[in-house]
Design an enzyme around this catalytic site. Sequence first.
Site, PDB file in Angstrom:
ATOM      1  N   ASN A  42       0.842  -1.204   0.000  1.00 28.58           N
ATOM      2  CA  ASN A  42       0.000   0.000   0.000  1.00 28.58           C
ATOM      3  C   ASN A  42       0.873   1.249   0.000  1.00 28.58           C
ATOM      4  O   ASN A  42       1.924   1.302   0.656  1.00 28.58           O
ATOM      5  CB  ASN A  42      -0.975  -0.006   1.174  1.00 28.58           C
ATOM      6  CG  ASN A  42      -0.325  -0.233   2.514  1.00 28.58           C
ATOM      7  OD1 ASN A  42       0.632  -0.998   2.647  1.00 28.58           O
ATOM      8  ND2 ASN A  42      -0.834   0.428   3.534  1.00 28.58           N
ATOM      9  N   ILE A  43       0.416   2.247  -0.757  1.00 27.04           N
ATOM     10  CA  ILE A  43       1.156   3.507  -0.897  1.00 27.04           C
ATOM     11  C   ILE A  43       0.177   4.647  -0.613  1.00 27.04           C
ATOM     12  O   ILE A  43      -0.763   4.871  -1.386  1.00 27.04           O
ATOM     13  CB  ILE A  43       1.755   3.639  -2.312  1.00 27.04           C
ATOM     14  CG1 ILE A  43       2.677   2.440  -2.618  1.00 27.04           C
ATOM     15  CG2 ILE A  43       2.524   4.962  -2.435  1.00 27.04           C
ATOM     16  CD1 ILE A  43       3.208   2.407  -4.038  1.00 27.04           C
ATOM     17  N   GLU A  44       0.391   5.314   0.516  1.00 26.71           N
ATOM     18  CA  GLU A  44      -0.541   6.359   0.934  1.00 26.71           C
ATOM     19  C   GLU A  44      -0.110   7.722   0.403  1.00 26.71           C
ATOM     20  O   GLU A  44       0.960   7.873  -0.193  1.00 26.71           O
ATOM     21  CB  GLU A  44      -0.650   6.343   2.466  1.00 26.71           C
ATOM     22  CG  GLU A  44      -1.194   5.002   2.951  1.00 26.71           C
ATOM     23  CD  GLU A  44      -1.473   4.926   4.435  1.00 26.71           C
ATOM     24  OE1 GLU A  44      -1.018   5.811   5.197  1.00 26.71           O
ATOM     25  OE2 GLU A  44      -2.166   3.963   4.839  1.00 26.71           O
ATOM     26  N   CYS A  53      -4.100   0.786  -2.648  1.00 30.40           N
ATOM     27  CA  CYS A  53      -3.950  -0.455  -1.885  1.00 30.40           C
ATOM     28  C   CYS A  53      -2.883  -1.357  -2.505  1.00 30.40           C
ATOM     29  O   CYS A  53      -2.610  -1.295  -3.707  1.00 30.40           O
ATOM     30  CB  CYS A  53      -5.265  -1.227  -1.869  1.00 30.40           C
ATOM     31  SG  CYS A  53      -6.605  -0.418  -0.998  1.00 30.40           S
ATOM     32  N   GLU A  55      -3.035  -4.495  -3.189  1.00 32.66           N
ATOM     33  CA  GLU A  55      -3.548  -5.390  -4.241  1.00 32.66           C
ATOM     34  C   GLU A  55      -3.537  -4.689  -5.588  1.00 32.66           C
ATOM     35  O   GLU A  55      -3.123  -5.246  -6.603  1.00 32.66           O
ATOM     36  CB  GLU A  55      -4.990  -5.821  -3.922  1.00 32.66           C
ATOM     37  CG  GLU A  55      -5.144  -6.631  -2.651  1.00 32.66           C
ATOM     38  CD  GLU A  55      -5.443  -5.771  -1.433  1.00 32.66           C
ATOM     39  OE1 GLU A  55      -4.859  -4.668  -1.295  1.00 32.66           O
ATOM     40  OE2 GLU A  55      -6.258  -6.221  -0.601  1.00 32.66           O
ATOM     41  N   CYS A  84     -10.348  -4.727  -0.059  1.00 27.99           N
ATOM     42  CA  CYS A  84     -11.449  -3.755  -0.055  1.00 27.99           C
ATOM     43  C   CYS A  84     -12.285  -3.883  -1.335  1.00 27.99           C
ATOM     44  O   CYS A  84     -11.898  -4.561  -2.299  1.00 27.99           O
ATOM     45  CB  CYS A  84     -10.911  -2.333   0.094  1.00 27.99           C
ATOM     46  SG  CYS A  84     -10.245  -1.639  -1.436  1.00 27.99           S
TER      47      CYS A  84
HETATM   48  N1  THU Z   1      -5.356  -1.246   2.256  1.00 23.07           N
HETATM   49  C1  THU Z   1      -4.831  -2.099   1.331  1.00 23.07           C
HETATM   50  O1  THU Z   1      -3.659  -1.975   0.957  1.00 23.07           O
HETATM   51  N2  THU Z   1      -5.634  -3.061   0.833  1.00 23.07           N
HETATM   52  C2  THU Z   1      -6.937  -3.240   1.167  1.00 23.07           C
HETATM   53  O2  THU Z   1      -7.625  -4.038   0.549  1.00 23.07           O
HETATM   54  C3  THU Z   1      -7.495  -2.529   2.303  1.00 23.07           C
HETATM   55  C4  THU Z   1      -6.736  -1.326   2.728  1.00 23.07           C
HETATM   56  C5  THU Z   1      -4.517  -0.175   2.785  1.00 23.07           C
HETATM   57  C6  THU Z   1      -4.879   1.203   2.296  1.00 23.07           C
HETATM   58  C7  THU Z   1      -4.374   2.080   3.411  1.00 23.07           C
HETATM   59  O3  THU Z   1      -3.009   2.344   3.189  1.00 23.07           O
HETATM   60  C8  THU Z   1      -4.503   1.212   4.658  1.00 23.07           C
HETATM   61  O4  THU Z   1      -4.611  -0.127   4.184  1.00 23.07           O
HETATM   62  C9  THU Z   1      -5.693   1.548   5.544  1.00 23.07           C
HETATM   63  O5  THU Z   1      -6.862   1.604   4.813  1.00 23.07           O
END
Ligand code: THU
Length: 129
Positions: A42-44, A53, A55, A84
């Site tokens: 995941n990269i915010e 996300c 995936e 998600c």
């Molecule tokens: N996140 C994912 O990488 N995959 C998901 O399917 C659910 C959420 C990440 C996004 C964000 O960086 C953190 O989890 C919290 O939502």
Amino acid sequence: MESKQLRTLALEASKNAYSPYSKAHVGCALETSDGSIYTGCNIENASYGGTICAERVAILKAVSDKKMKLTKIYVYTKEGWPPCGMCRQVMSEFAADNLEVIIGNEAGVENKIKFSDLMPLSFTPDHLV
Ligand code: THU
């Protein structure tokens, strides 16, 4: 590739998460129909909606290499978070008929599920032809 190896790759990928806001570390490792392997984390973003996300990072890496059919996806988090809704929708675009999704946690508990069970009645490219 065996689930065990995908798990190792997903766990490794989770360590690369850029998640200064949620502090969540998500890792994904997937296999495509020709046996290629891709990983993602995941990269915010400071503008939270720009977050991607793990995936989708892995899927977009595969598709950008023209690997269009996903056969196996392993998602790793400490807690065993399921993908998600947005990731499920992106999976549905590129899912092979028998796509298997494995959700794993730190303790080694794994939930193996067919994509068609994870997202029944999904909206796919077939609806647009
Ligand atoms: N996140 C994912 O990488 N995959 C998901 O399917 C659910 C959420 C990440 C996004 C964000 O960086 C953190 O989890 C919290 O939502």
